[in-house]
Design a protein around this motif. Structure first.
Motif, mmCIF file in Angstrom:
data_model
loop_
_atom_site.group_PDB
_atom_site.id
_atom_site.type_symbol
_atom_site.label_atom_id
_atom_site.label_comp_id
_atom_site.label_asym_id
_atom_site.label_seq_id
_atom_site.Cartn_x
_atom_site.Cartn_y
_atom_site.Cartn_z
ATOM 1 N N ALA A 4 0.097 46.633 25.463
ATOM 2 C CA ALA A 4 1.238 47.535 25.713
ATOM 3 C C ALA A 4 1.265 47.986 27.168
ATOM 4 C CB ALA A 4 1.183 48.728 24.769
ATOM 5 N N ALA A 5 0.097 48.175 27.756
ATOM 6 C CA ALA A 5 0.036 48.545 29.178
ATOM 7 C C ALA A 5 0.605 47.421 30.029
ATOM 8 C CB ALA A 5 -1.404 48.850 29.582
ATOM 9 N N PHE A 6 0.305 46.174 29.668
ATOM 10 C CA PHE A 6 0.855 45.031 30.403
ATOM 11 C C PHE A 6 2.378 45.009 30.315
ATOM 12 C CE2 PHE A 6 2.476 40.642 30.225
ATOM 13 C CZ PHE A 6 2.209 40.266 31.540
ATOM 14 N N ALA A 7 2.926 45.165 29.114
ATOM 15 C CA ALA A 7 4.386 45.164 28.945
ATOM 16 C C ALA A 7 5.013 46.301 29.751
ATOM 17 C CB ALA A 7 4.750 45.285 27.466
ATOM 18 N N SER A 8 4.409 47.484 29.693
ATOM 19 C CA SER A 8 4.910 48.636 30.451
ATOM 20 C C SER A 8 4.868 48.352 31.949
ATOM 21 C CB SER A 8 4.073 49.879 30.139
ATOM 22 O OG SER A 8 4.210 50.273 28.803
ATOM 23 N N TRP A 9 3.775 47.777 32.412
ATOM 24 C CA TRP A 9 3.607 47.475 33.834
ATOM 25 C C TRP A 9 4.696 46.496 34.307
ATOM 26 C CZ3 TRP A 9 2.611 42.913 36.471
ATOM 27 C CH2 TRP A 9 2.237 43.049 37.812
ATOM 28 N N CYS A 10 5.001 45.484 33.488
ATOM 29 C CA CYS A 10 6.050 44.517 33.857
ATOM 30 C C CYS A 10 7.382 45.228 34.029
ATOM 31 C CB CYS A 10 6.164 43.419 32.797
ATOM 32 S SG CYS A 10 4.742 42.295 32.749
ATOM 33 N N TYR A 11 7.729 46.116 33.114
ATOM 34 C CA TYR A 11 8.973 46.882 33.229
ATOM 35 C C TYR A 11 8.934 47.770 34.469
ATOM 36 C CZ TYR A 11 11.265 45.691 28.802
ATOM 37 O OH TYR A 11 11.933 45.037 27.794
ATOM 38 N N GLY A 12 7.792 48.388 34.716
ATOM 39 C CA GLY A 12 7.651 49.256 35.888
ATOM 40 C C GLY A 12 7.812 48.500 37.194
ATOM 41 N N GLN A 13 7.284 47.281 37.261
ATOM 42 C CA GLN A 13 7.414 46.479 38.474
ATOM 43 C C GLN A 13 8.866 46.104 38.744
ATOM 44 O OE1 GLN A 13 4.638 45.950 40.601
ATOM 45 N NE2 GLN A 13 4.108 47.545 39.126
ATOM 46 N N ALA A 14 9.674 46.095 37.701
ATOM 47 C CA ALA A 14 11.104 45.800 37.849
ATOM 48 C C ALA A 14 11.910 47.077 38.127
ATOM 49 C CB ALA A 14 11.628 45.115 36.596
ATOM 50 N N GLY A 15 11.220 48.204 38.254
ATOM 51 C CA GLY A 15 11.898 49.449 38.607
ATOM 52 C C GLY A 15 12.298 50.328 37.437
ATOM 53 N N LEU A 16 11.863 49.984 36.236
ATOM 54 C CA LEU A 16 12.187 50.799 35.065
ATOM 55 C C LEU A 16 11.049 51.774 34.776
ATOM 56 C CD1 LEU A 16 13.657 48.011 32.764
ATOM 57 C CD2 LEU A 16 14.912 49.692 34.106
ATOM 58 N N SER A 17 11.383 52.985 34.425
ATOM 59 C CA SER A 17 10.354 53.991 34.152
ATOM 60 C C SER A 17 9.897 53.976 32.691
ATOM 61 C CB SER A 17 10.864 55.386 34.516
ATOM 62 O OG SER A 17 12.007 55.702 33.745
ATOM 63 N N MET A 18 10.659 53.329 31.820
ATOM 64 C CA MET A 18 10.318 53.272 30.401
ATOM 65 C C MET A 18 10.438 51.831 29.918
ATOM 66 S SD MET A 18 9.651 56.391 29.606
ATOM 67 C CE MET A 18 9.736 56.591 27.844
ATOM 68 N N PRO A 19 9.628 51.411 28.973
ATOM 69 C CA PRO A 19 8.569 52.157 28.305
ATOM 70 C C PRO A 19 7.340 52.266 29.203
ATOM 71 C CG PRO A 19 8.588 49.895 27.515
ATOM 72 C CD PRO A 19 9.741 50.032 28.470
ATOM 73 N N ARG A 20 6.562 53.280 28.955
ATOM 74 C CA ARG A 20 5.345 53.482 29.744
ATOM 75 C C ARG A 20 4.289 54.097 28.842
ATOM 76 N NH1 ARG A 20 5.291 55.342 35.947
ATOM 77 N NH2 ARG A 20 3.116 54.856 36.378
ATOM 78 N N SER A 21 3.614 53.228 28.090
ATOM 79 C CA SER A 21 2.608 53.675 27.140
ATOM 80 C C SER A 21 1.632 52.539 26.845
ATOM 81 C CB SER A 21 3.282 54.115 25.831
ATOM 82 O OG SER A 21 2.321 54.480 24.874
ATOM 83 N N ALA A 22 0.401 52.907 26.572
ATOM 84 C CA ALA A 22 -0.599 51.927 26.153
ATOM 85 C C ALA A 22 -0.656 51.823 24.632
ATOM 86 C CB ALA A 22 -1.976 52.315 26.691
ATOM 87 N N TRP A 23 0.114 52.653 23.941
ATOM 88 C CA TRP A 23 0.123 52.689 22.480
ATOM 89 C C TRP A 23 1.236 51.775 21.989
ATOM 90 C CZ3 TRP A 23 -2.796 53.587 18.587
ATOM 91 C CH2 TRP A 23 -2.300 53.987 17.349
ATOM 92 N N SER A 24 0.894 50.644 21.416
ATOM 93 C CA SER A 24 1.884 49.648 20.987
ATOM 94 C C SER A 24 2.999 50.221 20.111
ATOM 95 C CB SER A 24 1.196 48.487 20.258
ATOM 96 O OG SER A 24 0.361 47.783 21.140
ATOM 97 N N PRO A 25 2.699 51.041 19.100
ATOM 98 C CA PRO A 25 3.791 51.573 18.265
ATOM 99 C C PRO A 25 4.833 52.373 19.050
ATOM 100 C CG PRO A 25 1.690 51.876 17.158
ATOM 101 C CD PRO A 25 1.379 51.412 18.561
ATOM 102 N N ALA A 26 4.450 52.964 20.186
ATOM 103 C CA ALA A 26 5.388 53.769 20.977
ATOM 104 C C ALA A 26 6.500 52.923 21.590
ATOM 105 C CB ALA A 26 4.642 54.514 22.079
#
Length: 186
Positions: A87-109
């Motif tokens: 989940a941290a990896f998925a969040s990081w990919c979104y963050g690198q594209a300039g999106l602030s969400m999702p940002r969680s290491a908890w998969s269900p979130a």
């Protein structure tokens, strides 16, 4: 004269880019915000996919859930090495594209009901590149893994996902094994 012409074209290009970025594209002499929004989300989806694909091959080093790149993904969600990191990896990919969400290491979130596709939307083919998919664990009784959708081909979902076999990799997953798919972009 050529300098003025080049300068004019440069300013025009900048104005068109700003217009498209703000959703004010002009088509056939009128504003069409829907077209610009769809075009911008398509570009964003491709950007997220490219960011994720560029990480394929990153592996854990120095122990379970450890390594310089894994630390980078986990730090993005406020954690140190040693935690599961899909989940941290998925969040990081979104963050690198300039999106602030999702940002969680908890998969269900990553799968609130308001973001998840309905079965009808899924069957209509509304799932798109850079959406997130979930794998459910009957043992844990919760979502335990998340990854990014690259494409759906027939009965398979092609993904890019972190913490899969201790690395970032692209996989083919049968759609029957996918628990949920969420859209964080539209």
């Amino acid at each position: 004269m050529a300098t003025i012409h080049s300068l004019f074209l440069g300013f025009l290009s900048i104005a068109l880019c700003i217009s498209a970025a703000t959703g004010n594209a002009v088509l056939d002499g009128r504003c069409n915000n829907d077209y610009a929004r769809v075009r911008n989300t398509d570009l964003l989806r491709r950007q997220i996919d490219e960011i994720a694909a560029n990480e394929i091959g990153v592996r854990e080093t120095g122990g379970e859930n450890k390594g310089p790149e894994i630390s980078k993904y986990l730090a993005y969600v406020g954690l140190d090495e040693g935690y599961e990191w899909c989940a941290a990896f998925a969040s990081w990919c979104y963050g690198q594209a300039g999106l602030s969400m999702p940002r969680s290491a908890w998969s269900p979130a990553h799968f609130p009901k308001a973001r998840c596709y309905t079965k009808v939307q899924f069957l209509k083919g509304d799932v798109r590149q850079a959406d997130l998919f979930a794998i459910y664990s009957s043992q844990l009784k919760r979502i335990h893994h998340v990854g990014l959708v690259k494409v759906i081909k027939g009965s398979l979902l092609i993904s890019v996902e972190g913490n899969s076999h201790d690395r970032v990799e692209s996989r083919r997953r049968p759609l029957a094994t996918i628990y949920a798919i969420a859209n964080w972009i539209d």
